[in-house]
Design a protein around this motif. Sequence first.
Motif, mmCIF file in Angstrom:
data_model
loop_
_atom_site.group_PDB
_atom_site.id
_atom_site.type_symbol
_atom_site.label_atom_id
_atom_site.label_comp_id
_atom_site.label_asym_id
_atom_site.label_seq_id
_atom_site.Cartn_x
_atom_site.Cartn_y
_atom_site.Cartn_z
ATOM 1 N N ALA A 82 0.834 -1.205 0.000
ATOM 2 C CA ALA A 82 0.000 0.000 0.000
ATOM 3 C C ALA A 82 0.868 1.254 0.000
ATOM 4 O O ALA A 82 0.629 2.182 -0.767
ATOM 5 N N PHE A 83 1.898 1.267 0.839
ATOM 6 C CA PHE A 83 2.736 2.468 0.942
ATOM 7 C C PHE A 83 3.612 2.646 -0.290
ATOM 8 O O PHE A 83 4.037 3.742 -0.616
ATOM 9 N N PHE A 84 3.862 1.543 -0.969
ATOM 10 C CA PHE A 84 4.712 1.567 -2.155
ATOM 11 C C PHE A 84 3.929 2.038 -3.378
ATOM 12 O O PHE A 84 4.487 2.635 -4.294
ATOM 13 N N PHE A 85 2.620 1.781 -3.368
ATOM 14 C CA PHE A 85 1.791 1.971 -4.560
ATOM 15 C C PHE A 85 1.955 3.337 -5.254
ATOM 16 O O PHE A 85 2.128 3.385 -6.473
ATOM 17 N N PHE A 131 6.827 9.251 0.057
ATOM 18 C CA PHE A 131 7.314 8.695 1.323
ATOM 19 C C PHE A 131 7.599 7.194 1.204
ATOM 20 O O PHE A 131 8.455 6.668 1.905
ATOM 21 N N PHE A 158 9.211 5.632 -0.923
ATOM 22 C CA PHE A 158 10.583 5.324 -1.298
ATOM 23 C C PHE A 158 11.505 5.291 -0.079
ATOM 24 O O PHE A 158 12.231 4.310 0.135
ATOM 25 N N TRP A 182 2.833 12.446 -0.111
ATOM 26 C CA TRP A 182 1.946 11.302 -0.359
ATOM 27 C C TRP A 182 2.579 10.356 -1.373
ATOM 28 O O TRP A 182 2.581 9.144 -1.200
ATOM 29 N N LEU A 233 4.284 5.178 -5.723
ATOM 30 C CA LEU A 233 5.533 5.311 -6.470
ATOM 31 C C LEU A 233 5.402 4.882 -7.926
ATOM 32 O O LEU A 233 6.198 5.297 -8.760
ATOM 33 N N VAL A 234 4.434 4.025 -8.244
ATOM 34 C CA VAL A 234 4.324 3.577 -9.633
ATOM 35 C C VAL A 234 3.436 4.514 -10.456
ATOM 36 O O VAL A 234 3.252 4.295 -11.640
ATOM 37 N N LEU A 235 2.875 5.549 -9.821
ATOM 38 C CA LEU A 235 1.996 6.458 -10.556
ATOM 39 C C LEU A 235 2.781 7.653 -11.088
ATOM 40 O O LEU A 235 3.881 7.954 -10.634
ATOM 41 N N SER A 236 2.163 8.335 -12.058
ATOM 42 C CA SER A 236 2.797 9.522 -12.612
ATOM 43 C C SER A 236 2.474 10.732 -11.746
ATOM 44 O O SER A 236 1.315 10.969 -11.399
#
Lengths: 294, 290
Positions: B105-108, B166, B168, B163, B110-113
């Motif tokens: 969830a916290f990583f998610f 963090f 990373f 948002w 990071l894959v967005l633009s």
Amino acid sequence: MTTTLEPRRTASPRTRPAARRRRIDWGMTGRITVLVITAVFVIGPVLWTLSTSLRLPSEAFSLPPSFLPLHPDFTSYAQVFQQLNMALLVLNSALVTGIVALGQMGTAALAGYAFAQLEFKGKKALFSVILATMMVPLQVTIVPVFLLIRGMGLSDTLLALILPALPTAFGTFLMRQYFLGLPPDLAEAAAIDGATPWRTFRSVYAPLAMPGLAIVGILAFNYHWNEFFRPLILTISEQNFTLPLGLVSLQGNMGTGSISVVLAGVILSMIPAFIVFIFGQRTLRTGLTSGLGK
Amino acid sequence: MKHQRWLPWVFLAPTALGMGLFTLIPIVASIVLAFFQWDIITPPKFVGFANFATVATDSTVQVSFLNTIVFVIVAVALQLGISLGLAVLLTEKLPNWLRSFFRSAFFFPLVLSAASVSVFMKYLFNEKFGVVNWLLSLINVPAVPWLTSPAGSAVVIILVYVWQNFGFSFLLFLGGLASIPTETYEAASLDGATGWRKLVQITLPLLSPTTLVASVMAIISALQVFDQPYVLTGGGPGDSTRSAVMVIFETAFQRLEFGQGAALGVILTIIIMLITALQFRLSKRFVFYQ
């Protein structure tokens, strides 16, 4: 005897673990509560976006908002294809991202192999230069890159986005690490069998370095599918826009009129990223944190 | 392995040529260009240090660089604090499925633009129709002019940035925590150390190499903030949320003052390098290597 009895009385094995367990439970409850609240803050905005994109455009601004669209409506998804050349944006993004990812895998594998397994003059110096370029922010090179691309007659083409992104300092660094981990004897064995240096690389070393190549590819995909700054500068006409640029300009053009259409576009643009997240999360995590720290 | 002397250069050619052409030459060109006034149309004119001097005279440039510094301080402090706290909470004995759920969830984000994220956040923070103000109205908070007031805009940009980023530092801290041997904690427990003391006297010192890396990376990336202010506020109201990179972009590519834009890029790079060097300097005193 008395010495063994005494501690047993003060710390009975029955009460103490029970008390401790209860205390840990409280700590655990608080801990999970904080984590859950954070997770809601992280996932909530994305779910809200999804839910709005499934509402009728006219209902996007109705308050109080209905959290779950009771009657999912795909009008916005149909409209985003009409109002925005969505298919072309997807194609452009896919072309740029795909070619850059494959290209970086190629250039990084070749250069990483040379740095790890081949001998040449100035190896250390050249490698340091490549590492140093990782420290240089995009903003200091973007003006000359823009002028260079213009001079090459490539401005406002997809090649303007692809060509400068093909070499990768970080990928080269990562692949060098991978090839350093492979024994040099393999090359000697291959040479004895009469393999050319190219075959040795292609058929012996490169296949063994696939996990490293996957990291390079997935990092490149994640970065270039989402990038905004370079496309904003290097493309001019809408037919060469990539997805993030197209969505931002759509929002600008439409004001807040039919926000659910814009959000439908945003959700669509997230699908590939989401697929990477599902299937490549571990690789991506390794890649993002590799080569850092100890 | 024995091979012809030219062989490595075949392997190196794509990277060496590409980097030479699109990184090394542009670095030199940027530095040279910074001393010229050039709009592509008229021939370039040598102006000495005039392009650098504008930093002292142009108020938009000054405000933008100052905004960026304030943004970096607040955003990086929040990012590191939140991610460190969450990483510490997560490493304690949690069921495995919960751990991987939270980590994902916290990583998610990071894959967005960042640009697309800003597009939908702009809608969420809309003063009249946004869900944020609606939720706040439930607890009787009057509508906040998020994107139309200087303070509100700054807060939104910081929130949206943290948002997304963090996760990373969170990953870095998780890795760092995993490398602290459990025996250290066991030994401390035997000596009667409580949770808080263990955190302050074991976890934080042993984590300091990770903290250094995480803060260097966070600061470098925050200094280059662009997508969020560009999409969310366009730098406004006024210049209140204009960032350094926004001003570089506008100078070079909207006003076509390429020399001036290059000079600002060089200045930003020097700031980044100075801060990074300073961090490694300070790290000699504060970072504890096992």
